[in-house]
Design a protein around this motif. Structure first.
Motif, PDB file in Angstrom:
ATOM      1  N   ARG A  88       0.812  -1.217   0.000  1.00 29.36           N
ATOM      2  CA  ARG A  88       0.000   0.000   0.000  1.00 29.36           C
ATOM      3  C   ARG A  88       0.846   1.267   0.000  1.00 29.36           C
ATOM      4  O   ARG A  88       0.325   2.374   0.087  1.00 29.36           O
ATOM      5  N   GLN A  89       2.163   1.095  -0.086  1.00 30.37           N
ATOM      6  CA  GLN A  89       3.065   2.255  -0.094  1.00 30.37           C
ATOM      7  C   GLN A  89       3.348   2.694  -1.523  1.00 30.37           C
ATOM      8  O   GLN A  89       3.331   1.879  -2.438  1.00 30.37           O
ATOM      9  N   LYS A  90       3.657   3.995  -1.664  1.00 28.20           N
ATOM     10  CA  LYS A  90       4.140   4.470  -2.962  1.00 28.20           C
ATOM     11  C   LYS A  90       5.635   4.138  -3.015  1.00 28.20           C
ATOM     12  O   LYS A  90       6.390   4.473  -2.097  1.00 28.20           O
ATOM     13  N   ALA A  91       6.029   3.445  -4.063  1.00 28.85           N
ATOM     14  CA  ALA A  91       7.414   2.968  -4.156  1.00 28.85           C
ATOM     15  C   ALA A  91       8.380   4.114  -4.455  1.00 28.85           C
ATOM     16  O   ALA A  91       8.012   5.114  -5.083  1.00 28.85           O
ATOM     17  N   LEU A 111      10.472  -0.110  -4.240  1.00 28.30           N
ATOM     18  CA  LEU A 111      11.218   0.569  -5.307  1.00 28.30           C
ATOM     19  C   LEU A 111      10.412   0.536  -6.596  1.00 28.30           C
ATOM     20  O   LEU A 111       9.661  -0.406  -6.843  1.00 28.30           O
ATOM     21  N   GLN A 112      10.618   1.583  -7.438  1.00 27.29           N
ATOM     22  CA  GLN A 112       9.875   1.673  -8.697  1.00 27.29           C
ATOM     23  C   GLN A 112      10.517   0.766  -9.757  1.00 27.29           C
ATOM     24  O   GLN A 112      11.283   1.219 -10.602  1.00 27.29           O
ATOM     25  N   LEU A 113      10.176  -0.480  -9.640  1.00 27.95           N
ATOM     26  CA  LEU A 113      10.751  -1.515 -10.501  1.00 27.95           C
ATOM     27  C   LEU A 113       9.744  -2.651 -10.642  1.00 27.95           C
ATOM     28  O   LEU A 113       9.150  -3.078  -9.655  1.00 27.95           O
ATOM     29  N   MET A 137      11.613  -3.129 -15.872  1.00 25.27           N
ATOM     30  CA  MET A 137      11.290  -1.727 -16.143  1.00 25.27           C
ATOM     31  C   MET A 137      11.456  -0.935 -14.855  1.00 25.27           C
ATOM     32  O   MET A 137      10.831  -1.255 -13.838  1.00 25.27           O
ATOM     33  N   LEU A 138      12.312   0.100 -14.907  1.00 24.29           N
ATOM     34  CA  LEU A 138      12.650   0.890 -13.728  1.00 24.29           C
ATOM     35  C   LEU A 138      12.102   2.308 -13.908  1.00 24.29           C
ATOM     36  O   LEU A 138      12.135   2.855 -15.024  1.00 24.29           O
ATOM     37  N   ASN A 139      11.602   2.891 -12.820  1.00 28.26           N
ATOM     38  CA  ASN A 139      11.017   4.241 -12.843  1.00 28.26           C
ATOM     39  C   ASN A 139      10.048   4.428 -14.020  1.00 28.26           C
ATOM     40  O   ASN A 139      10.155   5.395 -14.770  1.00 28.26           O
ATOM     41  N   PRO A 140       9.099   3.513 -14.197  1.00 33.57           N
ATOM     42  CA  PRO A 140       8.209   3.600 -15.355  1.00 33.57           C
ATOM     43  C   PRO A 140       7.204   4.741 -15.235  1.00 33.57           C
ATOM     44  O   PRO A 140       6.852   5.149 -14.116  1.00 33.57           O
ATOM     45  N   ARG A 141       6.780   5.257 -16.387  1.00 32.92           N
ATOM     46  CA  ARG A 141       5.746   6.297 -16.434  1.00 32.92           C
ATOM     47  C   ARG A 141       4.796   6.005 -17.587  1.00 32.92           C
ATOM     48  O   ARG A 141       5.213   5.491 -18.621  1.00 32.92           O
ATOM     49  N   ILE A 142       3.530   6.346 -17.387  1.00 39.02           N
ATOM     50  CA  ILE A 142       2.549   6.261 -18.477  1.00 39.02           C
ATOM     51  C   ILE A 142       2.424   7.657 -19.063  1.00 39.02           C
ATOM     52  O   ILE A 142       2.054   8.609 -18.373  1.00 39.02           O
ATOM     53  N   VAL A 152       4.412   4.481 -22.964  1.00 39.66           N
ATOM     54  CA  VAL A 152       5.137   4.450 -21.693  1.00 39.66           C
ATOM     55  C   VAL A 152       6.602   4.792 -21.900  1.00 39.66           C
ATOM     56  O   VAL A 152       7.127   4.707 -23.017  1.00 39.66           O
ATOM     57  N   GLU A 153       7.222   5.181 -20.815  1.00 39.15           N
ATOM     58  CA  GLU A 153       8.680   5.249 -20.799  1.00 39.15           C
ATOM     59  C   GLU A 153       9.172   4.630 -19.499  1.00 39.15           C
ATOM     60  O   GLU A 153       8.447   4.584 -18.491  1.00 39.15           O
ATOM     61  N   TYR A 154      10.365   4.114 -19.542  1.00 39.16           N
ATOM     62  CA  TYR A 154      10.963   3.472 -18.384  1.00 39.16           C
ATOM     63  C   TYR A 154      12.462   3.409 -18.633  1.00 39.16           C
ATOM     64  O   TYR A 154      12.930   3.626 -19.761  1.00 39.16           O
ATOM     65  N   CYS A 155      13.200   3.108 -17.604  1.00 37.94           N
ATOM     66  CA  CYS A 155      14.626   2.857 -17.784  1.00 37.94           C
ATOM     67  C   CYS A 155      14.851   1.353 -17.765  1.00 37.94           C
ATOM     68  O   CYS A 155      14.199   0.633 -16.998  1.00 37.94           O
TER      69      CYS A 155
END
Ligand code: ZN
Length: 184
Positions: free
Chosen positions: A22-25, A64-66, A88-93, A125-128
């Motif tokens: 339930r946490q934001k990564a 973590l955002q992964l 996919m790391l630090n992904p964004r829509i 999307v973008e991601y690292c």
């Protein structure tokens, strides 16, 4: 970030009710970090062993955002593309289609349940990647669904939150009956 570096010891999967889900990564800043690279390898093994099509770091208690997207054909999605499991790391829509499609989802953190979940059919999307290189992609259908499901995990959202009608949440056994009847 603490993580068991022993690759033969697979992490336990956090279950619904665990506060980590339930946490934001947190954003990843050090791509070359050895513990991060080990975590990616462990997630790749875990998703394969669990026969999953995706897994997010919070599911192994790493906020973590992964996440990993690992599409492959299933009974429900026989035409899903086979892909090399992709971290996919630090992904964004970046954008999403107005069209939404409802289909069944399950989750390694919510065993024995399936829910009918509306998702955008197409997303940009973008991601690292694991080396920190920025990537962009247009995803559709099943792969877009996996991405949105895993992306939700990074926001502290679980698929059951997205089920619009409580009657659309069913047991795994009932789901198996349902899709077997459909295939007949
Ligand atoms: Zn999940």
């Amino acid at each position: 970030m603490s993580f068991d570096p022993n690759p033969t010891h697979q992490p336990e999967i956090a279950q619904l009710g665990d506060p980590v889900l339930r946490q934001k990564a947190h954003l990843i800043t050090q791509y070359q970090d050895l513990q991060l690279q080990t975590l990616i390898d462990d997630l790749l093994i875990t998703v394969k062993q669990a026969h999953g099509v995706g897994i997010a770091a919070p599911q192994v208690s790493q906020s973590l955002q992964l996440f990993i997207v690992a599409s492959r054909p299933t009974l429900r999605y026989p035409y899903a593309p086979v892909m090399e499991p992709m971290p996919m790391l630090n992904p964004r829509i970046l954008s999403s289609s107005q069209t939404k499609v409802k289909d069944w989802e399950g989750c390694l953190s919510v065993p024995n349940h399936r829910g009918l979940v509306p998702r955008h059919q197409t997303i940009q999307v973008e991601y690292c990647d694991r080396h920190g290189q920025l990537q962009t992609a247009t995803l559709t259908d099943f792969v877009a669904r996996i991405f949105q499901h895993e992306y939700d995990h990074l926001q502290g959202i679980v698929f059951v939150d997205r089920v619009e009608d409580p009657q659309d949440l069913i047991s795994e056994a009932e789901y198996q009956t349902l899709i077997t009847e459909k295939v007949k």
